[in-house]
Design an enzyme around this catalytic site. Structure first.
Site, short mmCIF file in Angstrom:
data_model
loop_
_atom_site.label_atom_id
_atom_site.label_comp_id
_atom_site.label_asym_id
_atom_site.label_seq_id
_atom_site.Cartn_x
_atom_site.Cartn_y
_atom_site.Cartn_z
N ASP A 167 0.85 -1.19 0.00
CA ASP A 167 0.00 0.00 0.00
C ASP A 167 0.89 1.24 0.00
OD1 ASP A 167 -2.22 1.94 1.03
OD2 ASP A 167 -3.31 0.07 0.73
N ASP A 168 0.33 2.36 0.36
CA ASP A 168 1.04 3.64 0.32
C ASP A 168 2.38 3.54 1.06
OD1 ASP A 168 1.37 6.25 -0.30
OD2 ASP A 168 -0.38 6.99 0.79
N LYS B 168 -4.02 -1.00 -6.55
CA LYS B 168 -5.02 -0.29 -5.74
C LYS B 168 -4.84 1.20 -6.06
CE LYS B 168 -6.16 0.86 -0.92
NZ LYS B 168 -5.97 0.47 0.49
N ASP C 27 -6.03 5.13 -5.54
CA ASP C 27 -6.66 5.96 -4.50
C ASP C 27 -7.14 7.30 -5.05
OD1 ASP C 27 -7.52 6.55 -1.94
OD2 ASP C 27 -5.63 6.01 -0.98
N GLU D 277 -12.11 4.95 -4.02
CA GLU D 277 -12.59 6.34 -3.92
C GLU D 277 -13.54 6.46 -2.74
OE1 GLU D 277 -15.93 5.51 -4.38
OE2 GLU D 277 -16.30 7.28 -5.64
N TRP D 278 -13.44 5.49 -1.82
CA TRP D 278 -14.10 5.50 -0.51
C TRP D 278 -15.64 5.46 -0.60
CZ3 TRP D 278 -11.17 10.51 -0.88
CH2 TRP D 278 -9.80 10.31 -0.79
N GLY D 279 -16.17 5.06 -1.75
CA GLY D 279 -17.63 4.95 -1.87
C GLY D 279 -18.34 6.28 -2.00
N ARG E 9 -14.13 0.28 -3.41
CA ARG E 9 -14.42 0.45 -1.99
C ARG E 9 -15.81 1.06 -1.83
NH1 ARG E 9 -9.79 1.53 1.24
NH2 ARG E 9 -11.11 2.92 2.44
N ASP F 138 -12.06 4.38 5.42
CA ASP F 138 -11.14 3.37 5.96
C ASP F 138 -11.67 2.67 7.21
OD1 ASP F 138 -9.67 4.55 4.01
OD2 ASP F 138 -7.93 4.96 5.25
C1 GAL Z 1 -6.56 5.92 2.01
C2 GAL Z 1 -7.11 4.54 1.69
C3 GAL Z 1 -6.44 3.54 2.61
C4 GAL Z 1 -4.94 3.58 2.42
C5 GAL Z 1 -4.44 5.00 2.62
C6 GAL Z 1 -2.97 5.12 2.28
O1 GAL Z 1 -7.10 6.85 1.13
O2 GAL Z 1 -8.49 4.56 1.87
O3 GAL Z 1 -6.95 2.24 2.37
O4 GAL Z 1 -4.63 3.12 1.14
O5 GAL Z 1 -5.14 5.92 1.80
O6 GAL Z 1 -2.50 6.42 2.44
#
Ligand code: GAL
Length: 473
Positions: A72-73, A157, A159, A191-193, A209, A213
């Site tokens: 992830d990030d 993934k 974002d 895009e968090w829904g 998504r 989170d």
């Molecule tokens: C959010 C995302 C998380 C994670 C995070 C990383 O926007 O919803 O799942 O990826 O960024 O910074």
């Protein structure tokens, strides 16, 4: 919404419009894997990722079906290379220090994972920066997709940070860039829904998504569940609602002091190292074993992607057992690909159901009564009529966590379910008929009827493209 998309951009959408899905043969069942975010935050390294891969293999998680390991990030360097390519952080992913003629660190990592039966996923952002301030892919879609393909990446993934408008255009641009590489790369929207992605997501990506989170508390798990109720009818093979990562086996403060998503980033220090503020709040209540069981079963039956978010080096045996529950995983991975949904609710008692291949049903009886309740358990009854069966149908009932047959039953089945716990059942008619597969959990549920405005709603750019196609005919 952009009004200026070229027909070229939308042509592939039109090709997919018949099925309403990408229909490229990927994600025919929900993807399963491990994602680094909730356990490690942006503090990930090649060493820790390899350790997770080794543990996924040795703990039997690869054998249980968890195939992807997603960085992830935080994996990338704050700077692109001189020729504009993304590169991994060279301190934390030291294989990147090799001479240019040798595989870079991400390619080396995908090779290492392949040896474990795992596929590598990475994270990027549709804006100028990722949520943690690393380079985003906006304007670099083609070269980033090419890099991912060259490195042997199998999942992206994507974002939604550092962006304002053009949501659909941004996500479609990366979809097309991934397609252009010719490598199958599973595409996970994040895009968090917030833009009803279930309405247009099937044309753009494999998963989207449905919520913001998740974190390690029962309240957070229930919030993501509630926000995803009623969305089953939009998902199916190749396109899934993603309720976010699994909070099974997750803990509070990490050994290195990093507290996962509740830490606030201060930005890079002058030397390039990333600094974190003291977490703004103490992490919520962690899940009990019963709650972990309920969470896992609910994600499984709603056919969310199943992504472990735990640090596998410090996981309770009970959490591992839940993550490896073969028969619960089997309902998530059932080839019919019909997501479950809520079919009945009375206060804290809930029934979720899904159709299974062969005419059976998966059923989750869920007791979400407050833990302050003086009742320790509740009886919950599922009636065959609620599952599309004739009341006189005789059916075998099996408890999927306990892996126990509970006998033949006609008309209904009642289980005693403890607080914040579930009974996870497979119901199999004595004489199953393939036609029984046709039942859908949202069928006959007035609350979940498709609304006309949903049926007709297609994002503006797509509508414009369809108009243009009409003109050509
Ligand atoms: C959010 C995302 C998380 C994670 C995070 C990383 O926007 O919803 O799942 O990826 O960024 O910074």
């Amino acid at each position: 919404m952009p009004g200026s998309l070229s027909a070229l951009v939308w042509l592939p959408l039109l090709a997919a419009a018949g099925t309403g899905a990408l229909d490229d043969g990927q994600a025919l069942v929900p993807p399963m894997g491990l994602n680094t975010w909730n356990a490690f935050g942006a503090n990930i390294s090649e060493a820790v990722v390899k350790e997770m891969a080794d543990l996924m293999e040795s703990l039997g998680l690869v054998a249980a079906g968890y195939r992807y390991l997603v960085l992830d990030d935080g994996w990338s360097d704050p700077e692109r290379t001189q020729d504009g390519r993304l590169q991994a952080d060279r301190q934390r992913f030291p294989s990147g220090k090799r001479p240019a003629c040798l595989p870079n660190s991400i390619k080396a990592l995908s090779g290492y994972l392949a040896g474990k039966g795992l596929l590598l996923g990475v994270y990027s952002d549709s804006g100028g920066f990722t949520c943690q301030g690393f380079p985003g892919s906006r304007g670099h879609e083609a070269e980033d997709a090419r890099s991912f393909a060259d490195w042997g990446v199998s999942l992206l993934k994507y974002d939604n940070c550092y962006t304002h408008d053009d949501l659909l255009e941004r996500f479609v641009a990366m979809r097309d860039a991934l397609n252009a590489t010719g490598r199958p790369i599973l595409y996970q929207l994040c895009e968090w829904g917030i833009g009803d992605p279930w309405l247009w997501g099937p044309r753009v990506a494999h998963t989207w998504r449905t919520t913001f989170d998740i974190h390690s508390s029962w309240a957070s798990v229930m919030q993501n569940l509630d926000e995803s109720i009623g969305l089953a009818r939009y998902a199916g093979p190749g396109h899934w609602n993603d309720l976010d990562l699994l909070e099974v086996g997750t803990f509070g403060p990490q050994p290195n002091g990093w507290e996962g998503v509740h830490g606030a980033s201060l930005g890079p220090e002058p030397g390039g190292a990333w600094q974190w503020a003291t977490p703004p709040r103490v992490r919520g209540q962690y899940l009990s074993e019963k709650e972990e069981r309920a969470h896992f079963a609910l994600w499984a039956i709603l056919k969310s992607p199943l992504f472990i978010a735990a640090d596998l080096r410090r996981m309770a045996a009970s959490s591992l057992a839940i993550l490896r529950s073969k028969e619960v995983i089997a309902i998530n991975q059932d080839p019919l690909g019909v997501p479950g949904d809520l079919i009945w609710k009375s206060g804290p008692k809930e029934i979720y159901a899904a159709s299974l291949s062969g005419g059976g049903r998966a059923v989750v009886l869920h007791n979400r009564h407050s833990i302050l309740s003086h009742l320790q358990a509740a009886n919950i009854t599922v009636r065959w009529a609620q599952l599309g069966y004739a009341p006189e149908e005789r059916a075998a009932v099996r408890d999927l966590y306990r892996q126990q047959d509970l006998g033949m039953h006609a008309g209904s089945f009642t289980a005693e379910v403890r607080l914040h716990d579930v009974a996870v059942l497979r119901i199999t008619p004595q004489d199953p008929q393939p036609a029984q597969e046709a039942w859908r959990p949202w069928q006959g549920q007035p609350m979940f009827e498709r609304h006309e405005e949903d049926e007709g709603w297609i994002p503006e750019p797509l509508r414009a493209a369809e108009g243009r196609q009409g003109d050509q005919q």
